[in-house]
Design a protein around this motif. Structure first.
Motif, PDB file in Angstrom:
ATOM      1  N   LEU A  37      79.561-133.708 -69.875  1.00  0.00           N
ATOM      2  CA  LEU A  37      80.770-134.543 -69.989  1.00  0.00           C
ATOM      3  C   LEU A  37      81.344-134.474 -71.414  1.00  0.00           C
ATOM      4  O   LEU A  37      82.558-134.278 -71.596  1.00  0.00           O
ATOM      5  CB  LEU A  37      80.399-135.987 -69.643  1.00  0.00           C
ATOM      6  N   THR A  38      80.489-134.620 -72.400  1.00  0.00           N
ATOM      7  CA  THR A  38      80.981-134.601 -73.788  1.00  0.00           C
ATOM      8  C   THR A  38      81.412-133.182 -74.191  1.00  0.00           C
ATOM      9  O   THR A  38      82.334-133.028 -74.990  1.00  0.00           O
ATOM     10  CB  THR A  38      79.922-135.152 -74.766  1.00  0.00           C
ATOM     11  N   TYR A  73      70.568-137.128 -66.034  1.00  0.00           N
ATOM     12  CA  TYR A  73      71.479-137.999 -66.778  1.00  0.00           C
ATOM     13  C   TYR A  73      71.806-137.383 -68.146  1.00  0.00           C
ATOM     14  O   TYR A  73      72.966-137.350 -68.568  1.00  0.00           O
ATOM     15  CB  TYR A  73      70.831-139.370 -66.948  1.00  0.00           C
ATOM     16  N   LEU A  74      70.759-136.871 -68.825  1.00  0.00           N
ATOM     17  CA  LEU A  74      70.975-136.248 -70.138  1.00  0.00           C
ATOM     18  C   LEU A  74      71.898-135.037 -70.012  1.00  0.00           C
ATOM     19  O   LEU A  74      72.825-134.861 -70.816  1.00  0.00           O
ATOM     20  CB  LEU A  74      69.635-135.821 -70.753  1.00  0.00           C
ATOM     21  N   PHE A  98      77.273-134.442 -77.716  1.00  0.00           N
ATOM     22  CA  PHE A  98      77.847-135.738 -78.074  1.00  0.00           C
ATOM     23  C   PHE A  98      78.357-135.690 -79.524  1.00  0.00           C
ATOM     24  O   PHE A  98      79.479-136.111 -79.847  1.00  0.00           O
ATOM     25  CB  PHE A  98      76.763-136.819 -77.937  1.00  0.00           C
ATOM     26  N   CYS A 156      72.208-132.702 -74.902  1.00  0.00           N
ATOM     27  CA  CYS A 156      73.006-133.922 -74.721  1.00  0.00           C
ATOM     28  C   CYS A 156      73.543-134.442 -76.057  1.00  0.00           C
ATOM     29  O   CYS A 156      74.748-134.656 -76.209  1.00  0.00           O
ATOM     30  CB  CYS A 156      72.130-134.984 -74.043  1.00  0.00           C
ATOM     31  N   PHE A 171      74.032-134.482 -67.642  1.00  0.00           N
ATOM     32  CA  PHE A 171      75.359-134.967 -67.244  1.00  0.00           C
ATOM     33  C   PHE A 171      76.156-135.429 -68.472  1.00  0.00           C
ATOM     34  O   PHE A 171      77.327-135.056 -68.647  1.00  0.00           O
ATOM     35  CB  PHE A 171      75.197-136.117 -66.243  1.00  0.00           C
ATOM     36  N   VAL A 172      75.523-136.226 -69.333  1.00  0.00           N
ATOM     37  CA  VAL A 172      76.217-136.705 -70.545  1.00  0.00           C
ATOM     38  C   VAL A 172      76.594-135.513 -71.433  1.00  0.00           C
ATOM     39  O   VAL A 172      77.698-135.454 -71.991  1.00  0.00           O
ATOM     40  CB  VAL A 172      75.338-137.720 -71.323  1.00  0.00           C
ATOM     41  N   PRO A 201      71.850-143.208 -73.205  1.00  0.00           N
ATOM     42  CA  PRO A 201      71.223-141.897 -72.979  1.00  0.00           C
ATOM     43  C   PRO A 201      69.985-141.688 -73.846  1.00  0.00           C
ATOM     44  O   PRO A 201      69.071-140.965 -73.461  1.00  0.00           O
ATOM     45  CB  PRO A 201      72.327-140.896 -73.340  1.00  0.00           C
ATOM     46  N   GLN A 253      66.992-142.704 -71.972  1.00  0.00           N
ATOM     47  CA  GLN A 253      66.648-141.735 -70.920  1.00  0.00           C
ATOM     48  C   GLN A 253      65.935-140.516 -71.511  1.00  0.00           C
ATOM     49  O   GLN A 253      65.337-139.728 -70.795  1.00  0.00           O
ATOM     50  CB  GLN A 253      67.914-141.251 -70.180  1.00  0.00           C
TER      51      GLN A 253
END
Lengths: 342, 226
Positions: free
Chosen positions: A327-328, A320-321, A247, A243, A323-324, A293, A296
């Motif tokens: 996405l990034t 969630y991790l 990012f 994650c 997913f982020v 995040p 999380q």
């Protein structure tokens, strides 16, 4: 000579303004101020102690009546069961849970999050003061104190250090490296070979994840910290490293040069580190931090390391991790395809 | 025809760049792209090399569309004005990285080191080399996969007389080996001695396309750089 020094200083200030370094000078104090506002401000001495009582417990009647009557010292919350109480303890909504002891003499067992915390000291002091006022000196009402996070102070700080390491690689090291490759046109050079943008992105992700894993392993070896749920622990370290590396890569892509990337990295590093790490000290931050995040990642790591929790307790945090991270990564992929600021 | 460019355009904020340009290049041509700073010379080369994504237009190199980058990297070698090499690595390590990515035999590195007179510097770090030597490594790297088209952005920029001569020699030998070369330049002597054709760009448009003799007869160069 003085004129030259002034000219050079002004030039340096202009560079600092251009590469956004100077904004950090404004941002860091502002952010620390904001974080301090989010930390609970009441003095520990005046604060009401939030006590949880479980409905099915056979409490000594006299003690409970006295506690309930001292509404300036205590606020009471009746709980359906111990599990609800433990959940509220972790959310900082309670300072302690009182349970009845099975011993012949009337007494109570106090469950707290940590034995060495202001909340625990305040709870014990308040109960002790009440007992002295009611009975004078006699056998303590609190027969036993049990903590949810039963470990040494060193180990209790470990999740914060792990979070710091992960964010350091993700927001300080990786963005600067990506921006350097852009600034020196090394990435464009690599894209003149038969590698595709996705391969380059995966390689950078792997780099971030390897660096984070190495740092965590090194820390564990140095400190001799053992982990009981190894699989759960490494699953979260892997998800977190994915994650935050992802990012960091996307931040690097948003910058034209290394100096900008470092500044932007700090802009993200502090707001992700401090609220999560300080959430242990504040109910306000505990309410706000789950939006990040980093929280999380921090909460499951803390629970696995200090409370023996497992991955099954935090499936949404793990998702969630990831997913982020995905996405990034998609954002970075689009930026590299467009040759953004290259 | 080796390269076909149709309506290629890239406009930056402020209006500079390249507007709706079209031309074709035959195999074996040695083309100088000439023009003022900001005329669009480097933008044109960088679009052909895949460094800049065009706003519009089509480019085909040996029948391959510009969007087919993975295949096109074997057709085009690009040498930027400032060598983009990994400074902390040696000459050999830089060449090895690219040879591996192109899946070339490591013997190809030896050929390049020998051809570009770099054997003595194989273990030297790039950061310790002069600009001329870095430019030689950069050219050698672009030739690793033996592409038929070579693009040079200001190949002699910032080089001393001896190094400039050396770079000209390398360009000529590559051309003699059958490569098609496009390079950007400001220097009349460079254009005269190397190019077989000149493309003059002015404010993002081609205003001259012809042989050097005709270019210098029209006095267009003097009027442009006066």
């Amino acid at each position: 000579m003085i004129q030259n020094i002034l000219i050079l200083t002004l030039n340096d200030l202009a560079i600092a303004l251009k590469n956004k370094t100077i904004y950090l000078i404004l941002f860091i104090p502002f952010f620390v101020f904001l974080s301090l506002q989010l930390i609970d401000q009441e003095s520990a001495g005046l604060q009401q102690v939030k006590i949880g009582l479980v409905k099915d417990q056979a409490y000594p009647t006299m003690i409970i009546e006295k506690i309930q009557a001292s509404d300036k010292l205590f606020s009471i919350l009746w709980l359906n069961d111990q599990a609800e109480g433990k959940k509220r303890l972790k959310e900082k909504k309670l300072d302690g849970i009182l349970l009845a002891t099975a011993e012949a003499a009337p007494g109570l067992k106090l469950i707290v999050l940590k034995k060495t915390s202001h909340a625990t000291i305040a709870t014990v002091e308040s109960l002790s003061a009440l007992q002295t006022a009611v009975e004078g000196k006699s056998k303590n009402w609190i027969a036993d104190i049990q903590s949810l996070q039963d470990s040494g102070v060193q180990r209790q700080t470990l999740p914060t250090w792990i979070l710091m390491l992960v964010l350091l690689v993700g927001f300080i090291i990786i963005p600067a490296q990506v921006a350097e490759e852009k600034e020196k046109k090394l990435l464009l050079g690599l894209l003149q070979t038969p590698i595709n943008e996705f391969e380059w992105l995966l390689a950078k992700l792997l780099l971030g994840m390897i660096l984070i894993h190495l740092a965590v392993i090194f820390l564990h070896l140095l400190g001799g910290f053992e982990v009981t749920n190894v699989l759960s622990y490494w699953a979260f370290i892997s998800a977190g490293s994915f994650c935050f590396s992802s990012f960091g890569i996307s931040l690097g892509f948003l910058c034209r040069n290394q100096a900008s990337a470092r500044s932007l990295g700090v802009f993200f590093y502090l707001p992700l580190l401090l609220p999560s790490a300080l959430s242990d000290f504040s109910e306000k931050l505990t309410n706000f931090a789950p939006l990040l995040p980093s929280y999380q990642f921090y909460q499951p790591i803390k629970a696995i390391l200090l409370e023996g929790s497992a991955i099954s307790d935090f499936p949404l945090d793990l998702l969630y991790l990831i997913f982020v991270g995905v996405l990034t990564s998609l954002l970075s992929y689009q930026l590299i395809k467009k040759r953004w600021l290259m | 025809m080796l390269i076909q460019v149709d309506n290629l355009a890239k406009v930056y904020k402020g209006g500079r760049g390249l507007s709706q340009t079209g031309f074709s290049v035959d195999k074996g041509e040695f083309i100088a792209i000439v023009g003022h700073n900001g005329a669009g010379k480097s933008t044109l080369l960088k679009m052909l090399a895949g460094w800049i994504i065009p706003d519009s237009g089509e480019v085909f190199v040996d029948g391959l569309h510009l969007k087919n980058r993975l295949a096109l990297v074997r057709k085009i070698g690009f040498v930027p004005e400032s060598p983009n090499l990994f400074d902390f690595f040696s000459v050999q390590a830089n060449l090895k990285l690219f040879a591996r990515l192109f899946k070339l035999p490591l013997s190809r590195i030896e050929e390049i080191l020998e051809e570009f007179d770099l054997l003595a510097y194989r273990h030297s770090k790039i950061q310790d080399l002069s600009k001329g030597l870095k430019q030689r490594v950069s050219i050698g790297r672009s030739l690793l996969a033996d592409p038929p088209v070579l693009l040079f952005d200001e190949p002699s920029s910032g080089l001393d007389f001896e190094m400039t001569k050396e770079i000209y020699r390398l360009l000529r030998s590559s051309h003699a080996a059958g490569k098609t070369i496009l390079f950007t330049s400001h220097r009349p002597e460079e254009i005269k001695s190397l190019a077989t054709r000149i493309l003059l760009l002015h404010q993002g448009e081609i205003i001259f396309d012809g042989p050097p003799k005709e270019y210098f007869l029209t006095k267009i160069h003097e009027s442009l750089y006066a």
